[in-house]
Design a protein around this motif. Sequence first.
Motif, PDB file in Angstrom:
ATOM      1  N   GLN A 115      60.752  32.010  34.242  1.00  0.00           N
ATOM      2  CA  GLN A 115      61.399  32.789  35.264  1.00  0.00           C
ATOM      3  C   GLN A 115      60.620  33.752  36.204  1.00  0.00           C
ATOM      4  OE1 GLN A 115      62.782  32.229  32.325  1.00  0.00           O
ATOM      5  NE2 GLN A 115      64.663  31.244  32.637  1.00  0.00           N
ATOM      6  N   CYS A 116      59.711  34.631  35.619  1.00  0.00           N
ATOM      7  CA  CYS A 116      58.886  35.450  36.249  1.00  0.00           C
ATOM      8  C   CYS A 116      57.353  34.760  36.487  1.00  0.00           C
ATOM      9  CB  CYS A 116      58.738  36.659  35.770  1.00  0.00           C
ATOM     10  SG  CYS A 116      58.388  36.851  34.107  1.00  0.00           S
ATOM     11  N   GLU A 117      57.133  33.744  35.598  1.00  0.00           N
ATOM     12  CA  GLU A 117      55.507  33.203  35.638  1.00  0.00           C
ATOM     13  C   GLU A 117      54.757  34.012  35.384  1.00  0.00           C
ATOM     14  OE1 GLU A 117      55.149  31.431  39.596  1.00  0.00           O
ATOM     15  OE2 GLU A 117      56.623  30.006  39.281  1.00  0.00           O
ATOM     16  N   ARG A 118      54.835  34.799  34.184  1.00  0.00           N
ATOM     17  CA  ARG A 118      53.931  35.844  33.665  1.00  0.00           C
ATOM     18  C   ARG A 118      53.592  35.154  32.326  1.00  0.00           C
ATOM     19  NH1 ARG A 118      56.402  41.645  34.045  1.00  0.00           N
ATOM     20  NH2 ARG A 118      57.958  40.424  33.002  1.00  0.00           N
ATOM     21  N   TYR A 119      52.426  35.574  31.458  1.00  0.00           N
ATOM     22  CA  TYR A 119      51.949  35.243  30.434  1.00  0.00           C
ATOM     23  C   TYR A 119      52.152  36.598  29.665  1.00  0.00           C
ATOM     24  CZ  TYR A 119      49.852  31.125  32.582  1.00  0.00           C
ATOM     25  OH  TYR A 119      49.516  29.866  33.143  1.00  0.00           O
ATOM     26  N   LEU A 120      52.043  36.280  28.140  1.00  0.00           N
ATOM     27  CA  LEU A 120      52.210  37.425  27.495  1.00  0.00           C
ATOM     28  C   LEU A 120      50.932  37.680  26.816  1.00  0.00           C
ATOM     29  CD1 LEU A 120      53.937  38.870  25.347  1.00  0.00           C
ATOM     30  CD2 LEU A 120      54.034  37.164  23.464  1.00  0.00           C
ATOM     31  N   GLN A 121      50.694  39.236  27.096  1.00  0.00           N
ATOM     32  CA  GLN A 121      49.539  39.798  26.656  1.00  0.00           C
ATOM     33  C   GLN A 121      49.798  40.638  25.383  1.00  0.00           C
ATOM     34  OE1 GLN A 121      47.237  41.873  29.443  1.00  0.00           O
ATOM     35  NE2 GLN A 121      45.808  42.522  28.014  1.00  0.00           N
ATOM     36  N   PRO A 122      49.439  40.230  24.126  1.00  0.00           N
ATOM     37  CA  PRO A 122      49.858  40.812  22.738  1.00  0.00           C
ATOM     38  C   PRO A 122      49.603  42.346  23.185  1.00  0.00           C
ATOM     39  CG  PRO A 122      48.973  38.923  22.296  1.00  0.00           C
ATOM     40  CD  PRO A 122      48.628  39.019  23.861  1.00  0.00           C
ATOM     41  N   PRO A 123      50.348  43.276  22.592  1.00  0.00           N
ATOM     42  CA  PRO A 123      51.669  42.837  21.607  1.00  0.00           C
ATOM     43  C   PRO A 123      53.088  42.610  22.630  1.00  0.00           C
ATOM     44  CG  PRO A 123      51.046  45.262  21.542  1.00  0.00           C
ATOM     45  CD  PRO A 123      49.956  44.502  22.253  1.00  0.00           C
ATOM     46  N   ALA A 124      53.032  43.439  23.658  1.00  0.00           N
ATOM     47  CA  ALA A 124      54.251  43.272  24.220  1.00  0.00           C
ATOM     48  C   ALA A 124      54.356  43.259  25.835  1.00  0.00           C
ATOM     49  CB  ALA A 124      54.940  44.501  23.851  1.00  0.00           C
ATOM     50  N   SER A 125      53.112  43.239  26.388  1.00  0.00           N
ATOM     51  CA  SER A 125      52.903  43.205  27.704  1.00  0.00           C
ATOM     52  C   SER A 125      52.737  41.942  28.553  1.00  0.00           C
ATOM     53  CB  SER A 125      51.727  43.927  28.233  1.00  0.00           C
ATOM     54  OG  SER A 125      50.623  43.504  27.641  1.00  0.00           O
ATOM     55  N   TRP A 126      53.331  41.824  29.554  1.00  0.00           N
ATOM     56  CA  TRP A 126      53.336  40.466  30.150  1.00  0.00           C
ATOM     57  C   TRP A 126      52.522  40.817  31.730  1.00  0.00           C
ATOM     58  CZ3 TRP A 126      55.947  36.189  28.688  1.00  0.00           C
ATOM     59  CH2 TRP A 126      56.717  36.329  27.477  1.00  0.00           C
ATOM     60  N   VAL A 127      51.704  39.915  32.068  1.00  0.00           N
ATOM     61  CA  VAL A 127      50.673  39.752  33.129  1.00  0.00           C
ATOM     62  C   VAL A 127      50.882  38.690  33.635  1.00  0.00           C
ATOM     63  CG1 VAL A 127      49.053  41.473  32.043  1.00  0.00           C
ATOM     64  CG2 VAL A 127      48.733  38.973  31.662  1.00  0.00           C
ATOM     65  N   GLN A 128      50.602  38.968  35.207  1.00  0.00           N
ATOM     66  CA  GLN A 128      50.593  37.803  36.338  1.00  0.00           C
ATOM     67  C   GLN A 128      49.324  37.058  36.232  1.00  0.00           C
ATOM     68  OE1 GLN A 128      53.783  37.188  37.793  1.00  0.00           O
ATOM     69  NE2 GLN A 128      53.194  35.351  38.819  1.00  0.00           N
ATOM     70  N   CYS A 129      49.073  35.871  35.905  1.00  0.00           N
ATOM     71  CA  CYS A 129      47.803  34.979  36.244  1.00  0.00           C
ATOM     72  C   CYS A 129      47.846  33.831  36.763  1.00  0.00           C
ATOM     73  CB  CYS A 129      47.171  35.200  34.826  1.00  0.00           C
ATOM     74  SG  CYS A 129      46.865  36.314  33.856  1.00  0.00           S
ATOM     75  N   ALA A 130      46.625  33.542  37.553  1.00  0.00           N
ATOM     76  CA  ALA A 130      46.811  32.214  38.426  1.00  0.00           C
ATOM     77  C   ALA A 130      45.957  31.517  37.373  1.00  0.00           C
ATOM     78  CB  ALA A 130      46.216  32.561  39.730  1.00  0.00           C
ATOM     79  N   LEU A 131      46.166  30.089  37.550  1.00  0.00           N
ATOM     80  CA  LEU A 131      45.237  28.879  36.969  1.00  0.00           C
ATOM     81  C   LEU A 131      43.858  29.223  37.323  1.00  0.00           C
ATOM     82  CD1 LEU A 131      47.679  25.718  37.056  1.00  0.00           C
ATOM     83  CD2 LEU A 131      47.340  27.395  35.230  1.00  0.00           C
ATOM     84  N   GLU A 132      43.136  29.156  36.164  1.00  0.00           N
ATOM     85  CA  GLU A 132      41.628  29.259  36.230  1.00  0.00           C
ATOM     86  C   GLU A 132      41.285  30.322  36.978  1.00  0.00           C
ATOM     87  OE1 GLU A 132      39.683  25.865  37.752  1.00  0.00           O
ATOM     88  OE2 GLU A 132      40.845  24.359  36.540  1.00  0.00           O
ATOM     89  N   SER A 133      41.825  31.535  36.717  1.00  0.00           N
ATOM     90  CA  SER A 133      41.434  32.894  37.237  1.00  0.00           C
ATOM     91  C   SER A 133      40.707  33.701  36.117  1.00  0.00           C
ATOM     92  CB  SER A 133      42.766  33.671  37.744  1.00  0.00           C
ATOM     93  OG  SER A 133      43.780  34.082  36.838  1.00  0.00           O
ATOM     94  N   ARG A 134      40.034  34.715  36.519  1.00  0.00           N
ATOM     95  CA  ARG A 134      39.224  35.749  35.812  1.00  0.00           C
ATOM     96  C   ARG A 134      40.319  36.309  34.797  1.00  0.00           C
ATOM     97  NH1 ARG A 134      35.369  39.516  39.051  1.00  0.00           N
ATOM     98  NH2 ARG A 134      34.901  40.012  37.018  1.00  0.00           N
ATOM     99  N   GLU A 135      41.641  36.705  35.258  1.00  0.00           N
ATOM    100  CA  GLU A 135      42.601  37.083  34.516  1.00  0.00           C
ATOM    101  C   GLU A 135      42.899  36.438  33.469  1.00  0.00           C
ATOM    102  OE1 GLU A 135      42.829  36.979  37.540  1.00  0.00           O
ATOM    103  OE2 GLU A 135      42.503  39.046  38.557  1.00  0.00           O
ATOM    104  N   LEU A 136      43.274  34.997  33.510  1.00  0.00           N
ATOM    105  CA  LEU A 136      43.431  34.258  32.644  1.00  0.00           C
ATOM    106  C   LEU A 136      42.480  33.837  31.723  1.00  0.00           C
ATOM    107  CD1 LEU A 136      45.981  32.219  31.738  1.00  0.00           C
ATOM    108  CD2 LEU A 136      44.949  30.324  33.037  1.00  0.00           C
ATOM    109  N   LEU A 137      41.321  33.848  32.093  1.00  0.00           N
ATOM    110  CA  LEU A 137      39.967  33.630  31.364  1.00  0.00           C
ATOM    111  C   LEU A 137      39.901  34.956  30.137  1.00  0.00           C
ATOM    112  CD1 LEU A 137      37.571  32.175  30.484  1.00  0.00           C
ATOM    113  CD2 LEU A 137      36.362  33.460  32.085  1.00  0.00           C
ATOM    114  N   ALA A 138      40.171  36.003  30.726  1.00  0.00           N
ATOM    115  CA  ALA A 138      40.137  37.284  30.037  1.00  0.00           C
ATOM    116  C   ALA A 138      41.504  37.245  28.805  1.00  0.00           C
ATOM    117  CB  ALA A 138      40.213  38.325  30.799  1.00  0.00           C
ATOM    118  N   LEU A 139      42.556  36.578  29.317  1.00  0.00           N
ATOM    119  CA  LEU A 139      43.496  36.729  28.497  1.00  0.00           C
ATOM    120  C   LEU A 139      43.290  35.794  27.102  1.00  0.00           C
ATOM    121  CD1 LEU A 139      46.460  37.409  27.747  1.00  0.00           C
ATOM    122  CD2 LEU A 139      47.135  35.793  29.197  1.00  0.00           C
ATOM    123  N   CYS A 140      42.637  34.547  27.529  1.00  0.00           N
ATOM    124  CA  CYS A 140      42.438  33.457  26.559  1.00  0.00           C
ATOM    125  C   CYS A 140      41.290  34.075  25.598  1.00  0.00           C
ATOM    126  CB  CYS A 140      41.786  32.165  27.298  1.00  0.00           C
ATOM    127  SG  CYS A 140      43.263  31.291  28.299  1.00  0.00           S
TER     128      CYS A 140
END
Length: 562
Positions: A115-140
Motif C-alpha cells: 500500500q505505502c511501498e515501504r520496507y520493514l526495518q527491524p524492529p518496527a520502523s518502515w522506510v521508503q527505499c528505491a530499487l538499487e539505492s543506497r538506502e536499500l543497500l544499507a537495509l540489506c
Amino acid sequence: MQLHSGKREERTGSFCYQEVLCRHHPAHPFQFVLEERGGSQRVDELTFFLTATPKPFIMEYMQAPATSSQGNILCCTCGIPIPPNPANMCVSCLRTTVDISEGIPKQVNLNFCKQCERYLQPPASWVQCALESRELLALCLKKLKGNMTKVRLIDAGFLWTEPHSKRIKLKVTIQKEVMNGAILQQVFVVEFVIQGQMCDDCHRVEAKDFWNSVVQVRQKTSHKKTFYYLEQLILKHKLHQNALNIKEIHEGIDFYYATKQHAQKMVDFLQCTVPCRSKTSQRLISHDIHSNTFNYKSTYSIEIVPVCKDNVVCLSPRLAQSLGNMGQVCVCARVTSTIHLIDPNTLQIAEVDGGTYWRNPFNSLVSPRQLEEFIVMDTDIIRNQKLGAGAGIRSNKHTLAEVWVQKTSEMDTAQQYHCRTHLGHLLNIGDLVQGFDFANSNVNDEFLNKMNPSHIPDVVLIKKSYNRSKRVKRRNWKLKEMDKDREGMAPEDERQYQDFLEDLEEDEALRKNVNIFRDASKIPVESDTDDEGAPRISLMEMLEDLSLTDATGGVGADMLTE
C-alpha cells in the motif's frame, strides 16, 4: 687464438656456450684479453698471461654478485608448485578446506508493504527505499550484520534482477584470517526474497480507524473558486501525499492525517496561502494509567475569508480610509495570500490580509447567480484623473472608462445605465459584460445601508463575457485533481469549475502558481466565428503530462498496472 668457454646461467636454468676471442694487449706483448661474444651485452672479461716458460694458462674470472630468488614449494594437498604461504596450501585447496562464509545466510526475507511501498526495518520502523539505492543497500546489510561479526566486509553491490521477480541479489565480498595467519577472500551472492506485509499505518486505514488528526477547511460562500485555486496549490506542492483520506463536504474539505505533525504542516501551508484563521481542539480517546500515556485525536478548523474572486464588497468607512481613502464599494480582483481589491471609480488597488479582515470584516454583496448580462452601448476613456489627498496606488493593468450599458433582457426598452468601470481596456461598443444592478436590487448590508445614495453606483461591471461553448471547444489544456471522496459533481459545481478555468485564462498572475498540462487527447477547433478577443493560454505555459505509455510503451504500461 680462439677459445671456447661455457657457463651456467641462473636466470634461465640452462647451460649456454659463448664464443671468446683472444687478442694482444697493446701495452704488454705477452698479455692477452679474452672478450665474450654472443650475448646481448658484455657480461664478463677474462684476462690471462703468457709467459716464456711452458706453464698452464692462469685465468681470472670476475663475475657480478649473484642475485638471490625465492623458490617455490609444493602444495601439501595437490602437490603443485606454489609460493610459500603460512598454510602451505594453494588457494583452491584452501577454499575447499575452509569456508569463511559459513554461518552467513544465502537467502533472506525482506518485508514490503504494497500500500505505502515501504520496507520493514527491524524492529518496527518502515522506510521508503528505491530499487538499487543506497538506502536499500544499507537495509540489506543490516539484515546480515548479526552473522558477519567474525569476517571483514570488503565490498557489496546489487546484481540486476527483474523488477517484478520479488528478488533482490546482493554480491558480497568478505575476508577472514585462517590457518596460521593466512588471509582468505571470498565472493558470494545473497538473495533477498520480498514478502508482502501490511504496515501498521495501512492496517489502521483498512480498519477505518486511521486518522489521528483532521484539518477542516471551510469557506461560507456560494462559489468554490477559492477551493479550486487552493486545490491546485496543494497539488503543486504535493501536500496531499501525506493525507490518508480527503473528503469533500458542504462548504469545505476535510483532510485526514495519521500524525499530528502532518496536520500541522497543512495548517501552516494554508495560513501562508489564503487569508484565514484557525482553531485547534483535542478529544481524549484512551488513557493508559500504568504508563500515563494519553491518546488524543486533534481537530484543526480553518476558516477562509468569505470573499471570492469577482465579488462586489462594501468596506467599512474606517477600513476604506486606512487603505488610501478608496471607495467603499470595491471589486475583488483575486484572492491569494491576501484579498486584492480594486475601486472601479478610481482604479485604486489595495491588499487586505487575514488579520486586517478579521478585525474589520466585510461580506460579499452579490453571488454569481445574481450577475446579469449587459451590452455596451457607448464607452469613453477617462484620462488624467486627479486623485484626492492621501490616495493609494493605482492599477497600471486596468483603464478607467465611463460606459453606457443596457440589459440584454431589456433590449425592447430604452432603459440604459451609466457607470464607471475598470474594464476600459477590454470593452468596446457591442461587447457583452457581466455586472450587478444596484439600482433594481435589494441588498441588506450594514455598511451599504449607511452610505450616501449618491455614492452608490447604479451598475458595477465585473468581467467581460465571451461565448462559453466556443471557449470549451478550443481549450487544449487541463488541470489535475485530488483523489477525494464525493458523491458526484452537481451541475452547479460544473458551472463553477468552468468559471475557474476561464479565470485562469483571463488572469495571467493567477495561473503563475498553477500547473497547467497540455491535453494531448483534445484537438483545438478553430473557426472563423471564434471570438478573436477571448484570452487563451499559450503553449509555452503548459507542461507535458507524463503517462506510463510515454515512459515504457504499451507493454510496460500493462505490466505496471497488473
